[in-house]
Design a protein around this motif. Structure first.
Motif: not given
Length: 398
Positions: A24, A336-338, A13, A333-334, A340-341, A20
């Motif tokens: 992003l 998905a985070v972007a 990680k 994953g990256a 959400v923002l 990541s």
């Protein structure tokens, strides 16, 4: 298999965090460019409210301000209509497909519903000259001479804002003025669905077309709009300019066929998108080099792990798919985070119609496709290189 890959990603990680973050940021940049471009395309599909294929614009210039002289404008109109190529003539404060704008604040007579409206004063023949269509009401004409308020055509945005749930025809609104003079009054005679003087890429704005009468008031027309017969050649410009000089030889005239004006305006409006696209392409190339380098380094550091998997019976295809799948999971994953923002933007409406849900979803899909393709391409060679390692070579690696 998925659970195993997630465990491998989690164990590294600290290394994957920077990768990541890079993905992003790349996704955010691509999303911004995609949303900007899609909004341009969305605007391009909307009607402008006027025609341009057979229309020409003539900008008039004088040593001093042009006089609002009824005799001069009447002479100009009659002289131009005498040309066989000319179907209709009209006057306006400024032309279409120009960067000119005139705005002022307006309210209802009781002082409510204050809005800023773009204005373009036009003569009675303007609507026929520009092949415009009414959504409601009628065009103003000489029948409005002596009216108690200036007749005006408004677009649907103004009608919905000032007179929600009412029939806008015949309604009155006024110009907001700070002085003691009586505010100028406007009465709606007609509504058009839309009118965008700057063309296809202009954002829809509150728009009004008040009646301009030659010789009345301080404002004067600086522009002539012509509707020409089909097939009129560009060489007609010489005859047109000569006819204008016969009327007022001391004025200068800039003749612009609207197809040319439209092309020039579109080119100007596309400059920001072009610049941003070049910047985005450069950043994506840098991100691609970064991803490729990190994946190469990670694959090299994992040679003993790969050798152990090969010794336990994993095929070259298994190793290849593992490297590619890990990178795609990391990218997902990256992204998905972007997302959400980014989803907060249409939810809060911070950009209004510039980022509606249609643009958001299309930009998200397009950006995800670009990042997935980029990640896939960057992982192909490192995955292929790892798959080529034999168990003996890998287990003896130091």
């Amino acid at each position: 298999m998925l659970r195993h890959l997630l465990k491998l990603i989690w164990k590294r990680k600290s290394r994957n965090m920077m990768l990541s973050l890079e993905i992003l940021l790349a996704f955010l940049v691509v999303f911004a460019i995609a949303a900007f471009g899609l909004r341009h395309y969305q605007l391009y599909q909307l009607p402008t409210g006027h025609e341009w294929r057979k229309q020409w614009s003539v900008s008039m210039r004088a040593a001093k301000d042009l006089p609002n002289d009824a005799a001069i404008f009447d002479n100009l109109g009659r002289s131009l209509l005498a040309l066989p190529e000319v179907e209709a003539v009209a006057f306006s404060w400024f032309g279409t497909y120009e960067m000119s704008r005139w705005t002022e604040e307006y309210t209802l007579p009781d002082g409510s519903s204050q809005i800023t409206i773009d204005g373009l004063g036009v003569s009675d023949d303007y609507f026929r000259t520009m092949d415009m269509k009414l959504a409601a009401g009628r065009w103003f004409s000489r029948a409005d001479d002596g009216a108690d308020a200036t007749p005006v055509i408004v677009n649907q945005l103004v009608a919905d804002k000032l007179f929600p749930g009412k029939n806008p025809i015949g309604q009155l609104y006024i110009a907001k003025q700070a002085g003691k003079e009586a505010p100028k009054r406007y009465r709606v005679t007609g509504v058009v669905a839309q009118f965008r003087a700057q063309g296809e890429l202009q954002e829809p704005v509150y728009m009004m077309l008040p009646r301009w009468i030659p010789g009345v008031g301080k404002e004067t027309a600086n522009n002539i709009m012509l509707k020409l017969r089909p097939g009129t050649p560009r060489t007609f410009e010489t005859r047109l300019n000569a006819r204008l000089k016969q009327v007022r030889g001391d004025w200068n005239y800039i003749v612009t066929p609207l197809p040319d004006g439209r092309k020039s305006m579109l080119g100007t409006q596309m400059i920001p998108l072009t610049i941003l696209s070049v910047i985005a392409a450069f950043l994506l190339v840098m991100v691609a080099f970064g991803l490729f380098g990190v994946l190469w380094q990670n694959t090299t550091q994992r040679i003993p792990e790969i050798g152990l998997r090969r010794a336990l019976g994993a095929s070259a295809g298994d190793i290849y798919r593992q490297i590619v799948a890990e990178q795609m999971l990391l990218s997902s994953g990256a992204m998905a985070v972007a997302l959400v923002l980014l989803v907060q933007l249409p939810l809060t409406g911070v950009f209004g119609e510039n980022l509606d849900w249609t643009v958001f979803f299309m930009a998200s899909v397009l950006s995800a496709g670009v990042i997935c393709l980029l990640s896939l391409l960057c992982s192909l060679y490192p995955g292929w290189r790892a798959a080529r390692l034999s168990p003996t070579q890998a287990l003896h690696y130091e």
